[in-house]
Enzyme design. Structure first.
Site, PDB file in Angstrom:
ATOM      1  N   HIS A 124       0.837  -1.194   0.000  1.00  0.00           N
ATOM      2  CA  HIS A 124       0.000   0.000   0.000  1.00  0.00           C
ATOM      3  C   HIS A 124       0.878   1.253   0.000  1.00  0.00           C
ATOM      4  O   HIS A 124       0.650   2.181  -0.775  1.00  0.00           O
ATOM      5  CB  HIS A 124      -0.909   0.013   1.229  1.00  0.00           C
ATOM      6  CG  HIS A 124      -2.143  -0.821   1.101  1.00  0.00           C
ATOM      7  ND1 HIS A 124      -2.102  -2.187   0.902  1.00  0.00           N
ATOM      8  CD2 HIS A 124      -3.469  -0.480   1.155  1.00  0.00           C
ATOM      9  CE1 HIS A 124      -3.345  -2.654   0.848  1.00  0.00           C
ATOM     10  NE2 HIS A 124      -4.186  -1.644   0.986  1.00  0.00           N
ATOM     11  N   HIS A 176       0.716  -4.163   9.055  1.00  0.00           N
ATOM     12  CA  HIS A 176       2.118  -3.823   8.816  1.00  0.00           C
ATOM     13  C   HIS A 176       2.781  -3.287  10.073  1.00  0.00           C
ATOM     14  O   HIS A 176       2.120  -2.696  10.934  1.00  0.00           O
ATOM     15  CB  HIS A 176       2.252  -2.766   7.711  1.00  0.00           C
ATOM     16  CG  HIS A 176       2.114  -3.315   6.329  1.00  0.00           C
ATOM     17  ND1 HIS A 176       2.960  -4.273   5.820  1.00  0.00           N
ATOM     18  CD2 HIS A 176       1.224  -3.036   5.342  1.00  0.00           C
ATOM     19  CE1 HIS A 176       2.602  -4.563   4.582  1.00  0.00           C
ATOM     20  NE2 HIS A 176       1.544  -3.845   4.276  1.00  0.00           N
TER      21      HIS A 176
END
Length: 348
Positions: A124, A176
């Site tokens: 992302h 993450h």
């Protein structure tokens, strides 16, 4: 806390989990906003939204955006295989099995948490930074080049705010670690700085085919190398299924394999569109109204194609994915402009 024998990555991961836990606490009343922001940075929207918008208004910018999106997502997938990065939502559970861990904070999971690929670097962050950096530099070059520093500053302030917001959302949903979003952001910007308009403006169908074959070859060599070393390229999928709070939250289309299919099919579809467009000699000089219509129809096509779903257990899962993005790119680059140009010719 971690025992003395723990490695440096265990220390980095634990400190990262503590940051994530604090972010989850801070934004605990804004779950919908955090999930919206993580969708904004979803790599698929670089193809479904950002590319059509850029291409319809400025063809060379759109072409660059596509190349940056494909190359950044491809490089991200290869790096994920090589770096073998953990994800917070499964790491906090797996690490409890080790004796050197005394206390491990717990993390909340959400419907977008359970991505199935390895975690480092963040896709992302990498794709978002690469694509938005490309759009920002193109806008400054073609849109506000005759204006003052204020307008340029606003472009980069907006870029920074969006990128930080997306990165925070990735930490919030525990998909993450902080070092992974930082690495992804920096790598994406560096890649976008390398891929210029002059590199992508005048490529022919042959170039798109050659580059598609290079990407496939790179994936094959990386996969073969990892397998040869006795490692399992799909190790992260098993952990996602094992530790995801709800089985329906596991997202098979977040594996590196699906990203590779999207990248190659997008280049092939774009190349086919270029071949048909150039052979048909379609005029690209559209009025503002025609450009807006091009945008609207292109977005409708891309989102309609995206909604064509097939079970990830089906043998046709990747084939359908390939056909979806090939058709979408061909439609945006050739079919829709062709229809608009025919309509224009009839009006004359």
């Amino acid at each position: 806390m971690i025992g003395e024998e723990a490695g440096i990555m265990e220390y980095v991961h634990l400190r990262g989990v503590e940051i994530i836990q604090q972010i989850q606490h801070t934004f605990r009343h804004h779950v919908d906003l955090m999930q919206f922001l993580t969708r904004v940075g979803d790599p698929r929207y670089a193809f479904l939204i950002y590319f059509p918008l850029a291409y319809c208004f400025h063809r060379s910018t759109g072409t660059r955006v596509l190349w940056v999106a494909c190359l950044s997502e491809w490089l991200n997938g290869v790096l994920k295989w090589i770096l073998h990065g953990e994800r917070p939502y499964w790491w906090v559970n797996e690490v409890k099995l080790h004796d050197h861990v005394v206390i491990v904070p717990s993390l909340e999971q959400y419907s977008l948490t359970c991505e199935t690929g390895p975690g480092s670097p963040s896709g992302h962050a990498m794709v978002t930074s690469a694509v938005l950096y490309s759009i920002g530099t193109s806008f400054i070059k073609h849109g506000v080049k005759h204006t003052g520093k204020l307008e340029r500053s606003l472009v980069w302030v907006s870029f920074t705010i969006v990128l930080i917001a997306v990165n925070i959302s990735r930490l919030f949903i525990a998909t993450h670690f902080p070092h992974q979003v930082v690495a992804g952001s920096i790598t994406g910007i560096l890649l976008a700085e390398v891929v210029k308009h002059e590199h992508t403006n005048h490529l022919s169908f042959r170039h798109y085919v050659v580059w598609s074959l290079l990407l496939v070859s790179g994936v094959f060599l990386t996969y073969t190398g990892i397998t040869f070393l006795g490692l399992d390229p799909l190790w992260s999928l098993d952990l996602a299924k094992k530790w995801c709070a709800k089985s329906e939250w596991v997202h098979p289309d977040t594996t590196p394999f699906f990203a590779f299919v999207r990248d190659v099919s997008s280049l092939i579809g774009f190349g086919i569109g270029v071949l048909l467009r150039d052979s048909g000699k379609i005029s690209i000089k559209l009025s503002v109204g025609k450009k807006l219509l091009h945008v609207g129809v292109s977005l409708l096509l891309s989102l309609t194609v995206e909604n064509i779903k097939i079970s990830s257990t089906s043998s046709m899962f990747y084939v359908v994915g390939f056909l979806k993005f090939t058709a979408m790119m061909g439609g945006v680059v050739y079919v829709i402009p062709w229809l608009l140009s025919r309509n224009k010719a009839k009006d004359m």
